[in-house]
Design a protein around this motif. Structure first.
Motif, PDB file in Angstrom:
ATOM      1  N   LEU A 275      -6.258  11.773  -7.215  1.00 25.26           N
ATOM      2  CA  LEU A 275      -5.530  10.511  -7.108  1.00 25.26           C
ATOM      3  C   LEU A 275      -5.211  10.195  -5.648  1.00 25.26           C
ATOM      4  O   LEU A 275      -5.366   9.045  -5.201  1.00 25.26           O
ATOM      5  CB  LEU A 275      -4.241  10.571  -7.929  1.00 25.26           C
ATOM      6  CG  LEU A 275      -3.318   9.344  -7.826  1.00 25.26           C
ATOM      7  CD1 LEU A 275      -4.032   8.082  -8.286  1.00 25.26           C
ATOM      8  CD2 LEU A 275      -2.047   9.567  -8.639  1.00 25.26           C
ATOM      9  N   LEU A 276      -4.779  11.190  -4.892  1.00 22.38           N
ATOM     10  CA  LEU A 276      -4.491  10.968  -3.474  1.00 22.38           C
ATOM     11  C   LEU A 276      -5.741  10.578  -2.705  1.00 22.38           C
ATOM     12  O   LEU A 276      -5.702   9.722  -1.818  1.00 22.38           O
ATOM     13  CB  LEU A 276      -3.870  12.226  -2.860  1.00 22.38           C
ATOM     14  CG  LEU A 276      -2.394  12.450  -3.135  1.00 22.38           C
ATOM     15  CD1 LEU A 276      -1.920  13.755  -2.513  1.00 22.38           C
ATOM     16  CD2 LEU A 276      -1.551  11.289  -2.623  1.00 22.38           C
TER      17      LEU A 276
ATOM     18  N   ASP B  71       0.806  -1.223   0.000  1.00 25.01           N
ATOM     19  CA  ASP B  71       0.000   0.000   0.000  1.00 25.01           C
ATOM     20  C   ASP B  71       0.843   1.278   0.000  1.00 25.01           C
ATOM     21  O   ASP B  71       0.332   2.358   0.296  1.00 25.01           O
ATOM     22  CB  ASP B  71      -0.966   0.034   1.191  1.00 25.01           C
ATOM     23  CG  ASP B  71      -1.881  -1.177   1.238  1.00 25.01           C
ATOM     24  OD1 ASP B  71      -2.144  -1.752   0.170  1.00 25.01           O
ATOM     25  OD2 ASP B  71      -2.317  -1.557   2.345  1.00 25.01           O
ATOM     26  N   GLU B  72       2.119   1.177  -0.347  1.00 22.06           N
ATOM     27  CA  GLU B  72       2.980   2.352  -0.377  1.00 22.06           C
ATOM     28  C   GLU B  72       2.855   3.064  -1.719  1.00 22.06           C
ATOM     29  O   GLU B  72       2.635   2.444  -2.758  1.00 22.06           O
ATOM     30  CB  GLU B  72       4.437   1.942  -0.142  1.00 22.06           C
ATOM     31  CG  GLU B  72       5.376   3.127   0.035  1.00 22.06           C
ATOM     32  CD  GLU B  72       6.811   2.716   0.314  1.00 22.06           C
ATOM     33  OE1 GLU B  72       7.595   3.567   0.752  1.00 22.06           O
ATOM     34  OE2 GLU B  72       7.155   1.533   0.088  1.00 22.06           O
ATOM     35  N   PHE B  73       3.002   4.395  -1.673  1.00 26.25           N
ATOM     36  CA  PHE B  73       3.005   5.216  -2.884  1.00 26.25           C
ATOM     37  C   PHE B  73       4.444   5.690  -3.105  1.00 26.25           C
ATOM     38  O   PHE B  73       4.973   6.472  -2.323  1.00 26.25           O
ATOM     39  CB  PHE B  73       2.075   6.418  -2.713  1.00 26.25           C
ATOM     40  CG  PHE B  73       1.670   7.091  -4.003  1.00 26.25           C
ATOM     41  CD1 PHE B  73       2.618   7.542  -4.913  1.00 26.25           C
ATOM     42  CD2 PHE B  73       0.326   7.267  -4.313  1.00 26.25           C
ATOM     43  CE1 PHE B  73       2.250   8.162  -6.102  1.00 26.25           C
ATOM     44  CE2 PHE B  73      -0.066   7.884  -5.500  1.00 26.25           C
ATOM     45  CZ  PHE B  73       0.892   8.336  -6.384  1.00 26.25           C
TER      46      PHE B  73
ATOM     47  N   VAL C 237      -1.482  -3.709  -7.491  1.00 25.29           N
ATOM     48  CA  VAL C 237      -0.375  -2.798  -7.800  1.00 25.29           C
ATOM     49  C   VAL C 237      -0.795  -1.905  -8.961  1.00 25.29           C
ATOM     50  O   VAL C 237      -1.242  -2.391 -10.006  1.00 25.29           O
ATOM     51  CB  VAL C 237       0.900  -3.585  -8.172  1.00 25.29           C
ATOM     52  CG1 VAL C 237       2.021  -2.629  -8.559  1.00 25.29           C
ATOM     53  CG2 VAL C 237       1.336  -4.481  -7.011  1.00 25.29           C
ATOM     54  N   LEU C 238      -0.641  -0.600  -8.771  1.00 25.15           N
ATOM     55  CA  LEU C 238      -0.998   0.375  -9.799  1.00 25.15           C
ATOM     56  C   LEU C 238       0.271   1.024 -10.329  1.00 25.15           C
ATOM     57  O   LEU C 238       1.028   1.629  -9.572  1.00 25.15           O
ATOM     58  CB  LEU C 238      -1.931   1.430  -9.198  1.00 25.15           C
ATOM     59  CG  LEU C 238      -2.524   2.472 -10.137  1.00 25.15           C
ATOM     60  CD1 LEU C 238      -3.355   1.812 -11.229  1.00 25.15           C
ATOM     61  CD2 LEU C 238      -3.389   3.456  -9.334  1.00 25.15           C
ATOM     62  N   LEU C 239       0.515   0.866 -11.626  1.00 23.49           N
ATOM     63  CA  LEU C 239       1.691   1.425 -12.288  1.00 23.49           C
ATOM     64  C   LEU C 239       1.243   2.637 -13.099  1.00 23.49           C
ATOM     65  O   LEU C 239       0.335   2.532 -13.927  1.00 23.49           O
ATOM     66  CB  LEU C 239       2.333   0.385 -13.206  1.00 23.49           C
ATOM     67  CG  LEU C 239       2.594  -0.992 -12.583  1.00 23.49           C
ATOM     68  CD1 LEU C 239       3.141  -1.952 -13.629  1.00 23.49           C
ATOM     69  CD2 LEU C 239       3.544  -0.874 -11.400  1.00 23.49           C
ATOM     70  N   MET C 240       1.886   3.780 -12.880  1.00 20.75           N
ATOM     71  CA  MET C 240       1.465   5.019 -13.542  1.00 20.75           C
ATOM     72  C   MET C 240       2.674   5.652 -14.221  1.00 20.75           C
ATOM     73  O   MET C 240       3.636   6.060 -13.557  1.00 20.75           O
ATOM     74  CB  MET C 240       0.823   5.967 -12.529  1.00 20.75           C
ATOM     75  CG  MET C 240      -0.291   5.301 -11.720  1.00 20.75           C
ATOM     76  SD  MET C 240      -1.301   6.453 -10.743  1.00 20.75           S
ATOM     77  CE  MET C 240      -2.353   7.162 -12.012  1.00 20.75           C
TER      78      MET C 240
ATOM     79  N   GLN D 274      -8.575   3.436  -1.472  1.00 20.80           N
ATOM     80  CA  GLN D 274      -8.322   2.124  -2.070  1.00 20.80           C
ATOM     81  C   GLN D 274      -7.100   1.426  -1.481  1.00 20.80           C
ATOM     82  O   GLN D 274      -7.026   0.209  -1.447  1.00 20.80           O
ATOM     83  CB  GLN D 274      -8.111   2.285  -3.586  1.00 20.80           C
ATOM     84  CG  GLN D 274      -9.331   2.812  -4.324  1.00 20.80           C
ATOM     85  CD  GLN D 274     -10.340   1.727  -4.590  1.00 20.80           C
ATOM     86  OE1 GLN D 274     -10.017   0.721  -5.204  1.00 20.80           O
ATOM     87  NE2 GLN D 274     -11.561   1.930  -4.142  1.00 20.80           N
ATOM     88  N   LYS D 275      -6.095   2.230  -1.074  1.00 26.61           N
ATOM     89  CA  LYS D 275      -4.866   1.716  -0.482  1.00 26.61           C
ATOM     90  C   LYS D 275      -4.204   0.630  -1.338  1.00 26.61           C
ATOM     91  O   LYS D 275      -4.041  -0.510  -0.916  1.00 26.61           O
ATOM     92  CB  LYS D 275      -5.126   1.203   0.937  1.00 26.61           C
ATOM     93  CG  LYS D 275      -5.192   2.330   1.956  1.00 26.61           C
ATOM     94  CD  LYS D 275      -3.877   3.099   2.026  1.00 26.61           C
ATOM     95  CE  LYS D 275      -3.924   4.196   3.079  1.00 26.61           C
ATOM     96  NZ  LYS D 275      -2.702   5.015   3.077  1.00 26.61           N
TER      97      LYS D 275
END
Length: 250
Positions: free
Chosen positions: A178-179, A34-36, A156-159, A185-186
């Protein structure tokens, strides 16, 4: 156990000449659940390559990448990617684009419509369900791309520079949204950007890469800055710029 682990990751691209291109070399990095995390670095340093390796879209030349302690061997539904240039299907409406991945997974029409509508509402496009992409602004198209990815519920979200083509005002609004989505959603997010200030605003850590071949030069903890004053964000961004300047000159 970390969510993502890069172990001595290396990627070499063959060329027509004798010398192949070493895009990235010996990348060691762990990312928490859950890290950004944002990735910054000079153009051509392998930022996007790192995302595509994690996504399983291209093969490793060395090392390994683990998700939940399991090797990445190709694309999978646990990872979703959002590109800079939207990559929407022009023949589908907003609803059709957001439903697409769900339909590919065989989810029944009624259920996928309910899921798609939830994410359309989340990205604040309620009322545009039947609109085609060419009738939307760039910011609205990127909202559709984000909703389409989130609807498939990847861990995992890749942007890849998702806000790079947008004007400053739209970019700021989408950063805030997004934040807000991430806080609900974490998901584990890896976010590539050329904008150092954007990286500080969004991220818990910022990874600074060297000029090609891309290696990790520094990892900066920004958790204390991201929700702070504009002066604190600017100061942290300037600190990261001071690390980047030498690599940019190369």
């Amino acid at each position: 156990m970390p969510k993502i682990t890069f172990n001595a990751v290396r990627k070499v691209f063959p060329t027509d000449s004798v010398n192949p291109v070493v895009a990235i070399d010996h990348i060691d990095l762990t990312v928490r659940h859950d890290e950004f995390v944002s990735i910054v670095g000079p153009s051509g340093c392998g930022k996007s390559t790192l995302l595509y390796l994690l996504g399983g879209f291209i093969d490793l030349s060395g090392g390994d990448i683990l998700i939940d302690d399991k090797p990445v061997s190709g694309p999978g539904p646990d990872r979703g990617i959002v590109f800079q240039h939207f990559a929407l299907f022009p023949w589908h409406t907003v609803l059709g684009n957001v439903e697409f991945g769900l339909a590919e997974r065989g989810i029944a029409k009624a259920e996928r419509r309910e899921i798609a509508q939830r994410y359309i509402d989340m990205v604040k496009l309620t009322g545009f369900e039947n609109t085609f992409p060419n009738r939307l602004s760039g910011g609205m198209q990127q909202r559709v791309a984000l909703a389409r990815t989130l609807a498939c519920d990847p861990a995992v979200l890749l942007m890849d520079e998702p806000f790079g083509a947008l004007d400053a005002q739209t970019r700021h609004i989408l950063q805030e949204e997004l934040l807000e989505i991430w806080s609900r959603q974490k998901k584990t997010v890896l976010f590539v950007t050329h904008d150092v200030r954007e990286a500080v605003i969004l991220s818990e850590r910022v990874v600074v890469m060297t000029a090609r071949p891309g290696r990790i030069k520094a990892v900066i903890d920004t958790r204390a800055d991201r929700g702070g004053s504009s002066a604190a964000i600017d100061a942290r961004a300037e600190h990261i710029w001071s690390i980047l300047r030498e690599e940019l000159s190369r």
